[in-house]
Design a protein around this motif. Structure first.
Motif, PDB file in Angstrom:
ATOM      1  N   ASN A  25       0.857  -1.188   0.000  1.00 41.05           N
ATOM      2  CA  ASN A  25       0.000   0.000   0.000  1.00 41.05           C
ATOM      3  C   ASN A  25       0.898   1.244   0.000  1.00 41.05           C
ATOM      4  O   ASN A  25       1.794   1.369   0.827  1.00 41.05           O
ATOM      5  N   GLU A  26       0.632   2.157  -0.933  1.00 44.43           N
ATOM      6  CA  GLU A  26       1.518   3.301  -1.137  1.00 44.43           C
ATOM      7  C   GLU A  26       1.602   4.196   0.109  1.00 44.43           C
ATOM      8  O   GLU A  26       2.686   4.621   0.514  1.00 44.43           O
ATOM      9  N   VAL A  27       0.445   4.504   0.726  1.00 43.18           N
ATOM     10  CA  VAL A  27       0.439   5.374   1.911  1.00 43.18           C
ATOM     11  C   VAL A  27       1.175   4.696   3.065  1.00 43.18           C
ATOM     12  O   VAL A  27       2.010   5.316   3.739  1.00 43.18           O
ATOM     13  N   PHE A  28       0.891   3.403   3.276  1.00 41.91           N
ATOM     14  CA  PHE A  28       1.540   2.686   4.373  1.00 41.91           C
ATOM     15  C   PHE A  28       3.062   2.619   4.168  1.00 41.91           C
ATOM     16  O   PHE A  28       3.830   2.820   5.109  1.00 41.91           O
ATOM     17  N   SER A  29       3.495   2.369   2.939  1.00 39.50           N
ATOM     18  CA  SER A  29       4.932   2.313   2.648  1.00 39.50           C
ATOM     19  C   SER A  29       5.594   3.655   2.902  1.00 39.50           C
ATOM     20  O   SER A  29       6.708   3.720   3.441  1.00 39.50           O
ATOM     21  N   CYS A  30       4.922   4.730   2.492  1.00 43.40           N
ATOM     22  CA  CYS A  30       5.442   6.084   2.713  1.00 43.40           C
ATOM     23  C   CYS A  30       5.596   6.338   4.208  1.00 43.40           C
ATOM     24  O   CYS A  30       6.634   6.833   4.663  1.00 43.40           O
ATOM     25  N   GLN A  46      21.008  -4.619  19.398  1.00 43.18           N
ATOM     26  CA  GLN A  46      20.772  -3.618  18.349  1.00 43.18           C
ATOM     27  C   GLN A  46      21.010  -4.174  16.950  1.00 43.18           C
ATOM     28  O   GLN A  46      20.472  -3.637  15.970  1.00 43.18           O
ATOM     29  N   ILE A  47      21.817  -5.239  16.841  1.00 46.19           N
ATOM     30  CA  ILE A  47      22.159  -5.786  15.509  1.00 46.19           C
ATOM     31  C   ILE A  47      20.902  -6.239  14.765  1.00 46.19           C
ATOM     32  O   ILE A  47      20.661  -5.770  13.638  1.00 46.19           O
ATOM     33  N   PRO A  48      20.046  -7.118  15.343  1.00 46.31           N
ATOM     34  CA  PRO A  48      18.827  -7.467  14.599  1.00 46.31           C
ATOM     35  C   PRO A  48      17.940  -6.251  14.319  1.00 46.31           C
ATOM     36  O   PRO A  48      17.264  -6.221  13.283  1.00 46.31           O
ATOM     37  N   CYS A  49      17.950  -5.240  15.191  1.00 43.38           N
ATOM     38  CA  CYS A  49      17.118  -4.054  14.966  1.00 43.38           C
ATOM     39  C   CYS A  49      17.611  -3.273  13.749  1.00 43.38           C
ATOM     40  O   CYS A  49      16.818  -2.889  12.877  1.00 43.38           O
ATOM     41  N   PHE A  50      18.918  -3.042  13.678  1.00 39.69           N
ATOM     42  CA  PHE A  50      19.466  -2.350  12.510  1.00 39.69           C
ATOM     43  C   PHE A  50      19.212  -3.175  11.250  1.00 39.69           C
ATOM     44  O   PHE A  50      18.839  -2.646  10.212  1.00 39.69           O
ATOM     45  N   SER A  51      19.400  -4.493  11.354  1.00 38.54           N
ATOM     46  CA  SER A  51      19.176  -5.377  10.209  1.00 38.54           C
ATOM     47  C   SER A  51      17.728  -5.266   9.717  1.00 38.54           C
ATOM     48  O   SER A  51      17.475  -5.132   8.510  1.00 38.54           O
ATOM     49  N   MET A  52      16.766  -5.296  10.650  1.00 37.64           N
ATOM     50  CA  MET A  52      15.357  -5.189  10.248  1.00 37.64           C
ATOM     51  C   MET A  52      15.073  -3.817   9.650  1.00 37.64           C
ATOM     52  O   MET A  52      14.346  -3.705   8.658  1.00 37.64           O
ATOM     53  N   ALA A  53      15.665  -2.759  10.240  1.00 37.12           N
ATOM     54  CA  ALA A  53      15.447  -1.399   9.723  1.00 37.12           C
ATOM     55  C   ALA A  53      15.909  -1.309   8.265  1.00 37.12           C
ATOM     56  O   ALA A  53      15.200  -0.767   7.410  1.00 37.12           O
ATOM     57  N   VAL A  54      17.094  -1.871   7.993  1.00 38.72           N
ATOM     58  CA  VAL A  54      17.633  -1.816   6.622  1.00 38.72           C
ATOM     59  C   VAL A  54      16.731  -2.609   5.667  1.00 38.72           C
ATOM     60  O   VAL A  54      16.392  -2.131   4.572  1.00 38.72           O
ATOM     61  N   GLN A  55      16.320  -3.807   6.082  1.00 35.48           N
ATOM     62  CA  GLN A  55      15.484  -4.635   5.205  1.00 35.48           C
ATOM     63  C   GLN A  55      14.115  -3.996   4.944  1.00 35.48           C
ATOM     64  O   GLN A  55      13.574  -4.096   3.836  1.00 35.48           O
ATOM     65  N   ILE A  56      13.566  -3.321   5.966  1.00 32.10           N
ATOM     66  CA  ILE A  56      12.281  -2.629   5.778  1.00 32.10           C
ATOM     67  C   ILE A  56      12.461  -1.477   4.783  1.00 32.10           C
ATOM     68  O   ILE A  56      11.655  -1.314   3.864  1.00 32.10           O
ATOM     69  N   LEU A  57      13.529  -0.686   4.970  1.00 34.43           N
ATOM     70  CA  LEU A  57      13.764   0.454   4.071  1.00 34.43           C
ATOM     71  C   LEU A  57      13.931  -0.030   2.634  1.00 34.43           C
ATOM     72  O   LEU A  57      13.412   0.592   1.692  1.00 34.43           O
ATOM     73  N   MET A  58      14.619  -1.166   2.442  1.00 33.26           N
ATOM     74  CA  MET A  58      14.778  -1.718   1.085  1.00 33.26           C
ATOM     75  C   MET A  58      13.415  -2.161   0.539  1.00 33.26           C
ATOM     76  O   MET A  58      13.105  -1.929  -0.630  1.00 33.26           O
ATOM     77  N   ALA A  59      12.595  -2.772   1.392  1.00 32.64           N
ATOM     78  CA  ALA A  59      11.291  -3.285   0.936  1.00 32.64           C
ATOM     79  C   ALA A  59      10.349  -2.159   0.531  1.00 32.64           C
ATOM     80  O   ALA A  59       9.613  -2.278  -0.455  1.00 32.64           O
ATOM     81  N   VAL A  60      10.325  -1.052   1.297  1.00 32.37           N
ATOM     82  CA  VAL A  60       9.377   0.019   0.985  1.00 32.37           C
ATOM     83  C   VAL A  60       9.909   1.019  -0.019  1.00 32.37           C
ATOM     84  O   VAL A  60       9.125   1.788  -0.578  1.00 32.37           O
ATOM     85  N   SER A  61      11.233   1.027  -0.252  1.00 33.25           N
ATOM     86  CA  SER A  61      11.787   2.049  -1.147  1.00 33.25           C
ATOM     87  C   SER A  61      11.205   1.939  -2.558  1.00 33.25           C
ATOM     88  O   SER A  61      11.179   2.915  -3.299  1.00 33.25           O
ATOM     89  N   THR A  62      10.739   0.756  -2.915  1.00 34.42           N
ATOM     90  CA  THR A  62      10.122   0.567  -4.246  1.00 34.42           C
ATOM     91  C   THR A  62       8.788   1.339  -4.333  1.00 34.42           C
ATOM     92  O   THR A  62       8.388   1.775  -5.405  1.00 34.42           O
ATOM     93  N   TYR A  63       8.106   1.468  -3.167  1.00 36.14           N
ATOM     94  CA  TYR A  63       6.762   2.073  -3.171  1.00 36.14           C
ATOM     95  C   TYR A  63       6.754   3.494  -2.595  1.00 36.14           C
ATOM     96  O   TYR A  63       5.868   4.266  -2.925  1.00 36.14           O
ATOM     97  N   ALA A  64       7.734   3.814  -1.739  1.00 35.93           N
ATOM     98  CA  ALA A  64       7.698   5.111  -1.025  1.00 35.93           C
ATOM     99  C   ALA A  64       8.023   6.290  -1.952  1.00 35.93           C
ATOM    100  O   ALA A  64       8.632   6.118  -2.982  1.00 35.93           O
TER     101      ALA A  64
END
Lengths: 148, 148, 148
Positions: B6-11, C130-148
């Motif tokens: 979802n575009e809004v959620f991703s943003c 903090q290592i898994p937290c940073f890892s999850m943050a990076v993976q989330i940013l990669m996942a949403v960057s396509t839509y954000a």
């Protein structure tokens, strides 16, 4: 957007948002008390409001801070537990009871803190508010234990 | 996994995660300042770094702590409000504006805090960041009031 | 209710709820230490338990408070990162490893704090968590960057 049309989830969101607004109000009160009592946590704020002598602590400001911190310790976990509990498919009547007890006890907790009501009003409202939280935690653990 | 597409959620998630990373950076800065100024909150840390005389407070460490606490008071509620607001089906343009204002104001808030910028830079950025939060809270309450 | 039947999300929820229960236990310990050491943050509590002379600070109560605050700074962001990360469709093995490392390190962190274990036990467990937290943050940013 199916989630927001779920009756239990909507009921949870309603009380959750009201509790966050309640927290914002405590923050606003803290700021107003700082201005009225001239007690600032930062030298740059004190300088703007009369001088470095107002970079000081005040007992009532500290009371507001403690009320706010206690809210963070208890309302933030509720935001998580309530959301996940809503996903486990409870009946709306039982769920609403959980949310309402927590909501009313936390409002009473803030009133008891800010008006320094006689002990143990504040700690009783804190303890009662924990009951729906522990209940939701147990129900969530039972729901996910099949999959976890 | 429809939510993440979802575009809004991703943003929302994009800015939310950046703000959490910002908070982690403040924690890292606090730790570095503690080591450099030799001011430790715990005797066991002081003992490892030269002796119990370093179990003491430092004004700049306390400043970092206040910046971090203020972030908890404001960014954590945003995580909840932004996620639920995304579910209410707002337009991407309006939603992005909410998230962007909050994000930029909170980054400015941290800069104003850590560099002790002249008042009222910090409190203005705090207040501006609250506008999208109140706006989202109101829109969520309107959205769920039909079902709650 | 599809979310709660998702294996990764259920695994995350399991550890997340246990960590919240762990935080509640620290709050209960703090209250017990306040009663035993007679050190109350509020005059109304001190009055109920013997007199205003017990409206005072205690080093061990402050230690419990710091453990609780550190949990808020780290476990609350995990609640958000873990939930969103679960939505990005990671493999259950990799996801479980993230959650388990965070969980174990945060439990060790609390033990190290409350028993004042020799430095750097506490800070090492904090850093590893903090290592898994940073890892999850990076993976989330990669996942949403396509839509954000």
């Amino acid at each position: 957007m199916a989630l927001i049309r779920n009756e239990v989830f909507s009921c949870f969101v309603f009380y959750a948002v009201l509790l966050l607004v309640k927290m914002y109000i405590i923050a606003i009160i803290t700021g107003q008390v700082r201005l009225r009592k001239k007690a600032f946590a930062n030298p740059e704020d004190a300088l703007r409001h009369g001088g470095l002598q107002f970079h000081r602590e005040d007992p009532y400001v500290e009371r507001c801070r403690r009320a706010h911190t206690n809210d963070m310790e208890n309302i933030f976990p509720f935001l998580f537990l309530g959301a996940v509990y809503s996903l486990t498919g409870p009946s709306i009547t039982v769920a609403r009871l959980h949310f309402l007890i927590f909501f009313l006890c936390r409002v009473l907790h803030s009133i008891a803190y800010l008006f320094a009501l006689r002990a143990p009003t504040r700690s009783v409202s804190y303890s009662l508010a924990q009951i729906p939280c522990f209940s939701m935690a147990v129900q969530i653990l039972m729901a996910v234990s099949t999959y976890a």
